[in-house]
Design a protein around this motif. Structure first.
Motif, short mmCIF file in Angstrom:
data_model
loop_
_atom_site.label_atom_id
_atom_site.label_comp_id
_atom_site.label_asym_id
_atom_site.label_seq_id
_atom_site.Cartn_x
_atom_site.Cartn_y
_atom_site.Cartn_z
N MET A 1 28.04 70.99 24.20
CA MET A 1 28.71 69.70 24.10
C MET A 1 28.53 68.91 25.40
SD MET A 1 32.58 68.81 24.65
CE MET A 1 33.22 67.17 24.44
N ARG A 2 28.30 67.62 25.27
CA ARG A 2 28.13 66.77 26.44
C ARG A 2 29.51 66.35 26.95
NH1 ARG A 2 23.85 66.75 29.63
NH2 ARG A 2 24.52 65.35 31.27
N PHE A 3 29.76 66.53 28.23
CA PHE A 3 31.02 66.08 28.84
C PHE A 3 30.63 65.31 30.10
CE2 PHE A 3 34.90 66.65 31.43
CZ PHE A 3 35.83 66.16 30.52
N GLY A 4 30.39 64.01 29.94
CA GLY A 4 29.96 63.18 31.06
C GLY A 4 28.67 63.71 31.65
N ASP A 5 28.72 64.04 32.95
CA ASP A 5 27.52 64.51 33.65
C ASP A 5 27.20 65.97 33.35
OD1 ASP A 5 27.45 62.03 34.76
OD2 ASP A 5 28.28 62.64 36.69
N PHE A 6 28.06 66.64 32.59
CA PHE A 6 27.91 68.08 32.37
C PHE A 6 27.61 68.42 30.91
CE2 PHE A 6 30.88 67.66 35.99
CZ PHE A 6 30.18 68.37 36.95
N GLU A 7 26.84 69.48 30.73
CA GLU A 7 26.62 70.06 29.41
C GLU A 7 27.44 71.35 29.38
OE1 GLU A 7 24.66 68.53 27.04
OE2 GLU A 7 25.24 70.09 25.60
N VAL A 8 28.35 71.47 28.41
CA VAL A 8 29.33 72.55 28.42
C VAL A 8 29.16 73.42 27.18
CG1 VAL A 8 31.82 73.03 28.40
CG2 VAL A 8 30.96 71.04 29.63
N THR A 9 29.04 74.73 27.36
CA THR A 9 28.90 75.64 26.23
C THR A 9 29.89 76.78 26.36
OG1 THR A 9 26.53 75.20 26.26
CG2 THR A 9 27.25 77.04 24.91
N LEU A 10 30.68 77.00 25.33
CA LEU A 10 31.62 78.12 25.35
C LEU A 10 30.91 79.38 24.84
CD1 LEU A 10 35.27 78.18 24.90
CD2 LEU A 10 34.06 79.69 23.36
N ILE A 11 31.02 80.45 25.62
CA ILE A 11 30.38 81.72 25.26
C ILE A 11 31.46 82.79 25.25
CG2 ILE A 11 28.76 83.49 26.07
CD1 ILE A 11 27.09 81.25 27.29
N ASN A 12 31.63 83.45 24.10
CA ASN A 12 32.62 84.54 24.05
C ASN A 12 31.98 85.81 24.62
OD1 ASN A 12 34.53 86.44 23.49
ND2 ASN A 12 34.56 86.11 21.27
#
Ligand SMILES: [Zn+2]
Length: 282
Positions: A1-12
């Motif tokens: 997911m794009r969050f402004g300047d960051f690309e964020v991925t949740l990993i379990n």
């Protein structure tokens, strides 16, 4: 997911099971068991959510889960599936552990720091050897001077290799570790527990709670784990975070939630805090 300047991925980093009574503190089973189910050993299943974040030229990993070092007996006690550890999850997504610049951990309990090291034929080695491992100085001190109440949570195999490799970056209080990336003291679960914030550069904040609020159900103020060393400090940390989360509309991420892993704060008909708008961080 794009969050402004960051690309964020949740990993379990892999599910595990903890005693339902211990996870809900003074809340009686007649209440919590209506809201979450448990197995016939009274255990509730939890995730060990980690956050992989890329942006502004750096790669960050928040938390590392249980890792892959548990012997068979502990794996059974905690219901740990080692083949889901964060290292394997990152590799499966084509992310080389060598490319991680920062590992940010809320605290050093085994379910947050276990994925930092792996077993070798002669001992242990770092999984992220290039990374600075950011932790509060007081948390590291308490981990290596554990007492009867917290000793089972701090395992030497997760601590000594980091110190020996000079891979620790010990910080004091609120610190901007890298542009837009902050650690915020949120004491209670441990005296020097920290939460991790990402500011997108456009006024939006993502907050990874850690164990101050491990699941969406723990948004409710009295729902505090019996593991916490200072319950009243946790209560005050929660109150402070929830006020800000509401007024500044933070995107909230839970470390142990298996279902609603992230979203925005709202309230149900009885004014209980809930996630009213869930967000997928895939
Ligand atoms: Zn935990």
């Amino acid at each position: 997911m794009r969050f402004g300047d960051f690309e964020v991925t949740l990993i379990n980093g892999g599910n595990f099971r903890l005693d339902g009574g211990a996870m809900h503190g003074v809340v009686p089973k007649t209440i919590w068991n209506r809201l979450v189910s448990c197995d016939d050993h009274n255990r509730v299943e939890y995730a060990t959510n980690c956050l992989y974040v890329e942006g502004r030229g750096k790669r960050f990993l928040v938390e590392t889960g249980n890792g892959s070092k548990f012997p068979e007996k502990e794996r059974e006690i905690y219901g740990i599936a080692q083949d889901e550890c964060v290292e394997m999850q990152l590799r499966a997504r084509g992310i080389d552990p060598l490319s991680i610049d920062y590992v940010l951990m809320t605290h050093l309990h085994f379910d947050h720091s276990g994925g930092c090291t792996r077993r070798t034929s002669s001992g242990f080695e770092l999984v992220f050897p290039r990374a600075r491992h950011v932790i509060q100085r007081g948390e590291y001190h308490d981990a290596v001077h554990a007492h009867e109440r917290n000793r089972a949570s701090y395992l030497e195999e997760n601590l000594t290799p980091l110190a020996a490799a000079h891979a620790l970056e010990l910080v004091d209080g609120e610190v901007e570790v890298s542009p837009g990336v902050r650690v915020l003291p949120t004491p209670g679960h441990t005296a020097h527990h920290q939460s991790i914030a990402f500011d997108d550069g456009h006024g939006q904040r993502l907050l990874f709670f850690g164990d101050v609020i491990p699941t969406a159900l723990h948004l409710r103020l009295p729902f505090i784990m019996a593991y916490d060393l200072d319950v009243v400090a946790t209560l005050e940390s929660k109150r402070r975070l929830l006020e800000k989360a509401k007024s500044e509309k933070w995107l909230l991420v839970f470390g142990h939630e298996t279902e609603t892993q992230a979203g925005y704060l709202g309230f149900d008909g009885k004014n209980n805090p809930i996630i009213s708008e869930s967000v997928s961080l895939d």
